[in-house]
Design a protein around this motif. Structure first.
Motif: not given
Ligand code: SF4
Length: 358
Positions: A119-146
């Motif tokens: 997911i981090l290979k996609l343009k415009g997706i950094g660590r917090t956006t990746a965490g937001g997407i994968l925790s929200s859509a797939r309940n993966l344990p990734l933190s966020i920092l918005d």
């Protein structure tokens, strides 16, 4: 490496439980919440960067009507993507979404990646956006920092540095605090806490579930945090714009280069220099008619004052002359939309010609 703050296991459990209880009672109901379609969650996460929920909701709904799938977005032309984003600001987000949709189709067989590395290979997706997407859509344990999470953490920690200077510590605490059993609700609750209780100006500490753990509250100075970086003076650019009409009551517009600030958007010719040299270059026979009100707009690193002047051009030259009634088909930046608004009051151009050039 030092960790800025360490919570005991008991404190962490209390914080997670109290936050999730609060979220069950007070969490916001948002269209993308509990949404299993990862494409939709991605769109919401990108729109929410730098933009408030109430502004995002109508854009999000219009977007999904027009581009319901990643394939539909990948196939779209950039102009219709920018048109749908018009007014939301930070247009690189729209260009990156479009680019990333094409990546999903060409590099991932049309399936949105569901792991951090890809997911981090996609343009415009950094660590917090990746965490937001994968925790929200797939309940993966990734933190966020918005932005909201940074503010809450800076207060809980009574962080003495501006957040931008302490990202590593903030990520460590966000990782530590995340509820691994329920990352989706935890991250959503964390963002809600920042957006609704731990607000910039008047935090509602009296009803905050984390009051007991919050150092800024204990110091009685929550609004002293986050510490601010020294303010840089924001320069103002003074611009002039030529609004040229021809005999068919069409107006001349031009497109900005596709990359860079406001890339791909349309605008009236404008310059920081002088209006006479701009019009001599573009419309040598132009006749000045009158001027409109100065338009003001603030970007992140500078402000503009844009003075529009209206001209009549008798010869039909150039290839982007557009009827006023068709201007809405083109994506414009906010400053130029403000000019269009004024123009709609002057459409007939029946005012007498001025004798002097501005
Ligand atoms: S107690 Fe106040 S300052 Fe601390 S996290 Fe809660 S709302 Fe924010």
């Amino acid at each position: 490496m030092t960790i800025a703050i360490v919570f005991t296991d008991q404190a962490l459990q209390n914080m997670r439980r109290s936050l999730l209880n609060w979220y069950q009672r007070e969490g916001r109901s948002l269209p993308w919440r509990n949404e299993p379609d990862i494409y939709r969650v991605w769109i919401s996460e990108i729109m929410l960067q730098q933009t408030q929920v109430k502004t995002v909701i109508p854009y999000y709904e219009r977007w999904l009507k027009k581009f319901p799938t990643v394939q539909a977005l990948a196939k779209a032309d950039q102009q219709s993507v920018l048109k749908l984003w018009e007014g939301l600001g930070y247009y690189a987000r729209a260009r990156n979404l479009h680019h990333a949709a094409k990546q999903v189709v060409s590099e991932f067989n049309g399936e949105f990646p569901e792991d951090l590395e890809n997911i981090l290979k996609l343009k415009g997706i950094g660590r917090t956006t990746a965490g937001g997407i994968l925790s929200s859509a797939r309940n993966l344990p990734l933190s966020i920092l918005d932005g909201n999470v940074k503010r809450v953490l800076a207060r809980i920690m009574a962080l003495e540095k501006p957040p931008a200077k302490a990202l590593r510590e903030l990520w460590e605490v966000s990782d530590q605090i995340l509820d691994p059993e329920n990352p989706r609700d935890f991250n959503q609750a964390f963002m809600d806490l920042g957006a609704t209780l731990c607000t910039q100006k008047n935090p509602s500490c009296g009803v905050c579930p984390w009051q007991g753990q919050c150092k800024a509250f204990q110091l009685r100075t929550p609004t002293d945090f986050p510490r601010k970086a020294p303010k840089k003076k924001v320069p103002t650019k003074k611009l002039v714009a030529a609004i040229a009409f021809n005999g068919q009551n069409e107006v001349f517009i031009q497109q900005r280069p596709v990359t860079g600030l406001l890339g791909g958007l349309w605008e009236f010719p404008n310059t920081e220099g002088n209006i006479a040299s701009l019009t001599e270059n573009l419309f040598p026979q132009a006749i000045y008619k009158h001027s409109l009100e100065t338009v003001f707009h603030a970007y992140t690193h500078f402000k503009i004052e844009l003075k529009p002047h209206i001209y009549f051009v008798s010869h039909h030259q150039g290839d982007r002359w557009v009827k006023m009634t068709n201007l809405h088909q083109y994506p414009f930046s906010k400053a130029h939309l403000k000019i269009i608004k004024q123009l709609s009051n002057h459409q007939q151009l029946s005012l007498p010609l001025e004798k002097n050039h501005p």
